[in-house]
Design a protein around this motif. Structure first.
Motif, PDB file in Angstrom:
ATOM      1  N   LEU A 154       0.697  -1.230   0.082  1.00 50.14           N
ATOM      2  CA  LEU A 154       0.104   0.096   0.056  1.00 50.14           C
ATOM      3  C   LEU A 154       0.913   0.910  -0.193  1.00 50.14           C
ATOM      4  O   LEU A 154       0.427   1.951  -0.538  1.00 50.14           O
ATOM      5  CB  LEU A 154      -0.861   0.077   1.264  1.00 50.14           C
ATOM      6  N   GLY A 206       0.055   4.910   2.676  1.00 48.94           N
ATOM      7  CA  GLY A 206       0.016   5.327   1.111  1.00 48.94           C
ATOM      8  C   GLY A 206      -0.400   6.407   0.072  1.00 48.94           C
ATOM      9  O   GLY A 206      -0.109   6.803  -1.035  1.00 48.94           O
ATOM     10  N   LEU A 237      -1.146   4.986  -3.552  1.00 49.31           N
ATOM     11  CA  LEU A 237      -2.694   4.133  -3.999  1.00 49.31           C
ATOM     12  C   LEU A 237      -3.093   5.640  -4.666  1.00 49.31           C
ATOM     13  O   LEU A 237      -3.542   6.196  -3.893  1.00 49.31           O
ATOM     14  CB  LEU A 237      -2.920   4.538  -2.337  1.00 49.31           C
ATOM     15  N   GLU A 243      -7.805   3.125  -6.076  1.00 49.39           N
ATOM     16  CA  GLU A 243      -7.835   1.816  -5.149  1.00 49.39           C
ATOM     17  C   GLU A 243      -7.881   1.880  -3.388  1.00 49.39           C
ATOM     18  O   GLU A 243      -8.529   0.771  -2.015  1.00 49.39           O
ATOM     19  CB  GLU A 243      -5.796   1.581  -5.211  1.00 49.39           C
ATOM     20  N   THR A 244      -7.566   3.213  -3.151  1.00 45.41           N
ATOM     21  CA  THR A 244      -8.190   3.505  -1.335  1.00 45.41           C
ATOM     22  C   THR A 244      -9.407   3.343  -1.032  1.00 45.41           C
ATOM     23  O   THR A 244     -10.175   2.846  -0.520  1.00 45.41           O
ATOM     24  CB  THR A 244      -7.734   5.093  -1.433  1.00 45.41           C
TER      25      THR A 244
END
Ligand code: BG6
Length: 375
Positions: A77, A179, A185, A189-190
């Protein structure tokens, strides 16, 4: 939270408190304002986070196993290289710390002497220290530059259970924070990771419902005097933690190995007197996991062919595993980095039930204490 009267031991009560402990941990890190609050004690500015070049995670016992899971989280991450050390070893290896090094001390009690000594060594070498701890005001939190608290409530039983899963959530939240600050990130993605995190408490509850099945399994396996636990990738630390639970509660010899290491020696141990517990869960959304899973299933077939009793943790709909194993404990699919939170629960229950069948004083096992305050 259930009161003690509903449970014969603190260990079982604390295993059952995990859906709530995980939910509370997630809630404290999830919403922006509460995340800000939960992580405000970490006292790492965005600039300091961007300057991190390496993370050392130092801990003892179950906390070190949580740290080994954290290694995968920070590397995937936050894209930061991670090294994990036994606290009792760290102080004596004259560690080399570089500028931009972050040392994370993991400790449920905050009073473990080895971990305090390691914290002092890291600080003396110029590293910035963050403690992930369950006890505010404990020595480790007082001497740390920053803190992340696990808030899972008092853990009475010597064997770590809810504090372990709460540590995994804290590590995931910290890795997500690093991240996002280091832009390793994407926003998508988060968001996906946060969605998976939100779905976790219900899956923790789902895995807890295998308790009765695990109790039946315990009766079939209580006589064995040695066990092997296998896990690949991020499940290897859970194999180690499952082995530790059996050692410290049921006084049974147990070893954890990476599944891929079997062919380099441990295979010679396998026979009908050595049960194998294999972690074969997977993140259904991770195409790479399919390749790893394939290799593990072929090992399962080979071990089962030798008449070895195998207990497998697998996704409920895993046909390959169903074909090859006789004892399967279902664990639902979840984001790969969060699988360890689910995988450890049946192993905690298996150790607990075998220990009770063996008449062990589960909450106060011989020769052990909740926190070792001497080195
Ligand atoms: C041991 C406990 O004494 O200390 C373990 O028996 C625990 O359960 C280990 O994991 C580390 O303790 P702490 O409090 O530093 O996480």
């Amino acid at each position: 939270m259930s009161s003690q009267k509903q449970f014969p031991h603190f260990m079982l009560k604390e295993i059952y408190e995990q859906p709530r402990a995980v939910m509370d941990a997630i809630a404290s890190y999830l919403s922006p304002e509460s995340q800000q609050k939960a992580l405000e004690d970490v006292r790492l500015s965005d600039e300091q986070i961007q300057q991190i070049r390496k993370i050392n995670i130092v801990a003892s016992g179950a906390s070190r196993h949580a740290g080994m899971v954290g290694e995968f989280m920070f590397e995937r991450l936050a894209r930061v290289p991670v090294e994990v050390d036994f606290a009792s070893q760290y102080c004596y290896r004259d560690p080399i710390t570089e500028p931009g090094e972050l040392t994370i001390l993991l400790s449920q009690s905050g009073t473990t002497a080895d971990t305090i000594a390691a914290q002092r060594e890291a600080k003396a070498k110029g590293a910035r220290t963050v403690a992930i701890c369950n006890v505010k005001g404990s020595p480790i939190t007082k001497e740390s530059d920053g803190n992340v608290y696990t808030h899972c409530g008092e853990e009475v039983s010597v064997a770590a259970t809810k504090s372990f899963t709460a540590q995994l959530i804290a590590l995931f939240a910290l890795a997500m924070h690093l991240g996002s600050v280091r832009r390793s990130l994407t926003a998508a993605e988060t968001r996906q990771n946060l969605d998976d995190l939100m779905a976790l408490p219900q899956k923790v509850q789902q895995v807890l419902e295998t308790d009765e099945q695990t109790k039946v399994l315990a009766r079939q396996f209580e006589e064995f005097n040695s066990f092997m636990f296998l896990g690949r990738d991020i499940s290897y630390p859970i194999a180690l933690e499952g082995a530790l639970k059996l050692k410290e509660t049921a006084y049974i010899h147990a070893e954890g190995f990476p599944t891929g290491e079997m062919k380099h020696g441990p295979n010679a141990l396998v026979d009908e007197n050595l049960p194998v517990v294999m972690i074969l869960t997977r993140d259904r959304n991770d195409p790479e996991a399919a390749i790893r899973h394939e290799k593990s299933v072929s090992l399962l077939r080979e071990v089962a062919r030798r008449g070895t009793k195998v207990i497998v943790l697998a996704n409920p709909d895993d046909a390959d595993v169903r074909q090859a194993a006789s004892h399967i404990i279902p664990v639902p699919s979840v984001l790969g980095l969060l699988l360890p939170v689910l995988e450890i629960i049946p192993l905690q229950l298996l150790a607990y039930h075998i220990a009770v069948l063996r008449g062990v004083n589960v909450d106060h096992p011989r020769n052990l204490s909740k926190s070792v305050i001497t080195e």
